[in-house]
Write an enzyme that holds these catalytic residues in place. Structure first.
Site, PDB file in Angstrom:
ATOM      1  N   GLN A 186       2.634  -5.841  -3.111  1.00 32.92           N
ATOM      2  CA  GLN A 186       2.826  -5.895  -1.681  1.00 32.92           C
ATOM      3  C   GLN A 186       4.162  -5.269  -1.533  1.00 32.92           C
ATOM      4  OE1 GLN A 186       1.893  -9.254  -3.188  1.00 32.92           O
ATOM      5  NE2 GLN A 186       0.015  -8.665  -2.678  1.00 32.92           N
TER       6      GLN A 186
ATOM      7  N   LYS B 285       1.987   2.470  -5.076  1.00 37.46           N
ATOM      8  CA  LYS B 285       2.732   1.765  -6.201  1.00 37.46           C
ATOM      9  C   LYS B 285       1.784   2.045  -7.325  1.00 37.46           C
ATOM     10  CE  LYS B 285       3.369  -2.317  -4.549  1.00 37.46           C
ATOM     11  NZ  LYS B 285       2.938  -1.979  -3.301  1.00 37.46           N
TER      12      LYS B 285
ATOM     13  N   ASP C 190       0.800  -1.120  -0.175  1.00 33.99           N
ATOM     14  CA  ASP C 190       0.008  -0.068  -0.081  1.00 33.99           C
ATOM     15  C   ASP C 190       0.622   1.217  -0.031  1.00 33.99           C
ATOM     16  OD1 ASP C 190      -2.349  -1.708   0.419  1.00 33.99           O
ATOM     17  OD2 ASP C 190      -2.107  -1.625   2.533  1.00 33.99           O
TER      18      ASP C 190
ATOM     19  N   GLY D 147      -4.057  -4.384  -4.110  1.00 35.31           N
ATOM     20  CA  GLY D 147      -4.885  -3.277  -4.501  1.00 35.31           C
ATOM     21  C   GLY D 147      -4.153  -2.306  -4.886  1.00 35.31           C
ATOM     22  N   HIS D 148      -4.480  -2.052  -6.124  1.00 43.68           N
ATOM     23  CA  HIS D 148      -4.029  -0.692  -6.577  1.00 43.68           C
ATOM     24  C   HIS D 148      -4.767   0.347  -6.643  1.00 43.68           C
ATOM     25  CE1 HIS D 148       0.242  -2.469  -8.467  1.00 43.68           C
ATOM     26  NE2 HIS D 148       0.039  -2.475  -7.177  1.00 43.68           N
TER      27      HIS D 148
HETATM   28  P1  IMP Z   1      -2.279 -12.852   1.982  1.00 39.58           P
HETATM   29  O1  IMP Z   1      -1.376 -12.392   0.908  1.00 39.58           O
HETATM   30  O2  IMP Z   1      -3.756 -12.554   1.439  1.00 39.58           O
HETATM   31  O3  IMP Z   1      -2.113 -14.007   2.208  1.00 39.58           O
HETATM   32  O4  IMP Z   1      -2.094 -11.990   3.336  1.00 39.58           O
HETATM   33  C1  IMP Z   1      -1.067 -12.170   4.061  1.00 39.58           C
HETATM   34  C2  IMP Z   1      -0.659 -10.863   4.547  1.00 39.58           C
HETATM   35  O5  IMP Z   1      -0.377  -9.909   3.594  1.00 39.58           O
HETATM   36  C3  IMP Z   1      -1.604  -9.888   5.299  1.00 39.58           C
HETATM   37  O6  IMP Z   1      -1.308  -9.312   6.581  1.00 39.58           O
HETATM   38  C4  IMP Z   1      -2.239  -9.037   4.431  1.00 39.58           C
HETATM   39  O7  IMP Z   1      -3.038  -7.994   5.054  1.00 39.58           O
HETATM   40  C5  IMP Z   1      -0.991  -8.819   3.689  1.00 39.58           C
HETATM   41  N1  IMP Z   1      -0.995  -8.280   2.271  1.00 39.58           N
HETATM   42  C6  IMP Z   1      -1.447  -8.872   1.054  1.00 39.58           C
HETATM   43  N2  IMP Z   1      -1.452  -8.123   0.217  1.00 39.58           N
HETATM   44  C7  IMP Z   1      -1.495  -6.878   0.342  1.00 39.58           C
HETATM   45  C8  IMP Z   1      -1.326  -5.739  -0.039  1.00 39.58           C
HETATM   46  O8  IMP Z   1      -1.449  -5.535  -1.333  1.00 39.58           O
HETATM   47  N3  IMP Z   1      -1.383  -4.492   0.572  1.00 39.58           N
HETATM   48  C9  IMP Z   1      -0.977  -4.629   1.903  1.00 39.58           C
HETATM   49  N4  IMP Z   1      -1.090  -5.742   2.630  1.00 39.58           N
HETATM   50  C10 IMP Z   1      -1.277  -7.105   1.954  1.00 39.58           C
END
Ligand code: IMP
Length: 421
Positions: free
Chosen positions: A219, A15, A12, A39-40
């Protein structure tokens, strides 16, 4: 020219805005990791999009958007985003899907819920962990399998047999049918079947032909499965260190590596966060910065910028430049704090403990800087910024050891200062 956009925090970082801006000049935009957990937020010709899966090149004519093998793809979501962007642009985006990228299947989300990963480690519940786990366990289904429907159905039925054996009492799994699932997958994949191919070869050929390639990270470094704050991490390699593997090209010659950091820190979900501001100031930053997840809508925890964590991210991303985003959100703060070290078990440390347990015991050591009152959304050059804002940026650059190439002072592409990038 090859450029990579890489997250330096817990995701977040903004990007989306910067990749959208840089994608205009690209021939290829390549996403190399993650799936619809990302999420972009993108504002394209005045329309705001929250996209999760499709690379941002899809917004620009003449750009091929590549979903590389390091990704996990949910076809239903890809189709939704593809159709929304096609309607917005008046023509379908040009895509290339790596035949060896794995698919997220309906049972991956079901497994994530059955196992309670949402509550345990705060995942986005998009099936990410189970899909990457199937890949490593050699039980996954890949995009290329869509081209042989008989084999696809056969593999799905074998996978379902195993799942029923492991989860004999799980109704959502008992209800799944391999033939219905295969039919749905093929239906969702219809616009992409001809786009499935050897992404690695295409990227290599484009690089050799001197094309402009933008690598879009999802991420951030602190969520990297190996070097992030394990176990509160995602399941893929999120850094430049992982990019080569995510596209199948050793030591990719990426000229510009842009490490993106917000002017403060946010984190979604569970996990240690030494510089978190839990009081009024944290709530103020959350509100003012609109810090709510694009994927899950969850409020993002907010805190001061952490130079210790940024130095760790810089070691993993080897950025040639930093991009500092959302600097405008800090306007009006009397003073700003920067974390320069931690106290851990009575000692002062400057190294980031990339392990949630040790990080939980760290107390931040702060340096205080003066804030500024002025709003800065109109600034086009560094010299347009108040002296205090410039001093804040200089201290970040010095503390991380990387020059600043871009400063974002508002959500639109116009509200961007490009300085030496
Ligand atoms: P997962 O990727 O859904 O398995 O989540 C694992 C961890 O990564 C959690 O804490 C999510 O909130 C975090 N996470 C995954 N994708 C994002 C992102 O794009 N932005 C912020 N946190 C993310």
């Amino acid at each position: 020219m090859l450029t990579a956009v890489l997250g330096m925090q817990w995701g977040d970082e903004g990007k989306g805005k910067l990749t959208h801006l840089l994608a205009r000049d690209a021939d290829l935009v390549v996403r190399f990791n993650g799936g619809p957990n990302a999420g972009h937020t993108v504002i394209d010709r005045g329309v705001k999009f929250g996209i999760h899966l499709i690379p941002v090149g899809a917004f620009h004519p003449g750009v091929t958007s590549v979903l590389a093998s390091g990704m996990v793809i949910d076809l239903a979501i890809l189709r939704e985003e593809f159709e929304a962007i096609a309607a917005h642009r008046g023509e379908p985006p040009d895509l290339l899907l790596a035949s060896n990228a794995h698919l997220i299947l309906p049972y991956h989300r079901i497994l994530e819920d059955l196992e309670g990963s949402g509550a345990r480690i705060g995942t986005t519940r998009r099936g990410i962990g189970p899909a990457y786990r199937d890949k490593a366990a050699r039980a996954g289904i890949r995009a290329g399998d869509l081209l042989t429907p008989d084999r696809l159905q056969d593999w799905l039925s074998r996978r379902l047999d195993l799942l029923r054996f492991s989860w004999p009492n799980a109704e959502p799994i008992a209800d799944l049918s391999a033939s219905a699932m295969a039919a749905r997958l093929l239906q969702d994949a219809t616009p992409f079947l001809e786009a499935i191919g050897d992404a690695s070869r295409a990227i290599r050929a484009a690089a050799e032909a001197g094309k402009t390639i933008l690598f879009e990270g999802a991420q951030g470094a602190l969520l990297d499965v190996d070097f992030g704050t394990y176990p509160m991490v995602t399941s893929s390699a999120t850094t430049f260190a992982g990019l080569g593997n995510g596209i199948g090209i050793p030591n990719p010659p990426v000229d510009r590596r842009l490490g993106i950091t917000k002017a403060y820190t946010t984190r979604v979900g569970i996990g240690s966060f030494p510089t978190e501001l839990s009081g009024q100031l944290g709530a103020w930053l959350q509100e003012r910065g609109g810090e709510f997840g694009v994927t899950t809508g969850r409020p993002r925890r907010c805190g001061w910028l952490d130079l210790v964590a940024l130095r760790h991210a810089a070691a993993l991303n080897a950025p040639t430049h930093l991009a500092v985003t959302k600097l405008d959100i800090l306007s009006g703060m009397k003073e700003l704090k920067l974390c320069t070290g931690y106290r851990l078990d009575g000692e002062t440390i400057g190294e980031f403990p990339a392990d949630d347990g040790r990080l939980a015991r760290c107390e931040p050591i702060y340096e205080t800087l003066r804030g500024w009152e002025e709003s800065i959304g109109e600034a086009h050059e560094l010299s347009d910024l108040p002296g205090e804002a410039r001093a804040y940026l200089d201290r970040i650059s010095e503390g991380v050891g990387v020059p600043i190439g871009i400063v974002s002072v508002g959500p639109t592409p116009e509200e961007t200062i490009i300085c030496g990038f």
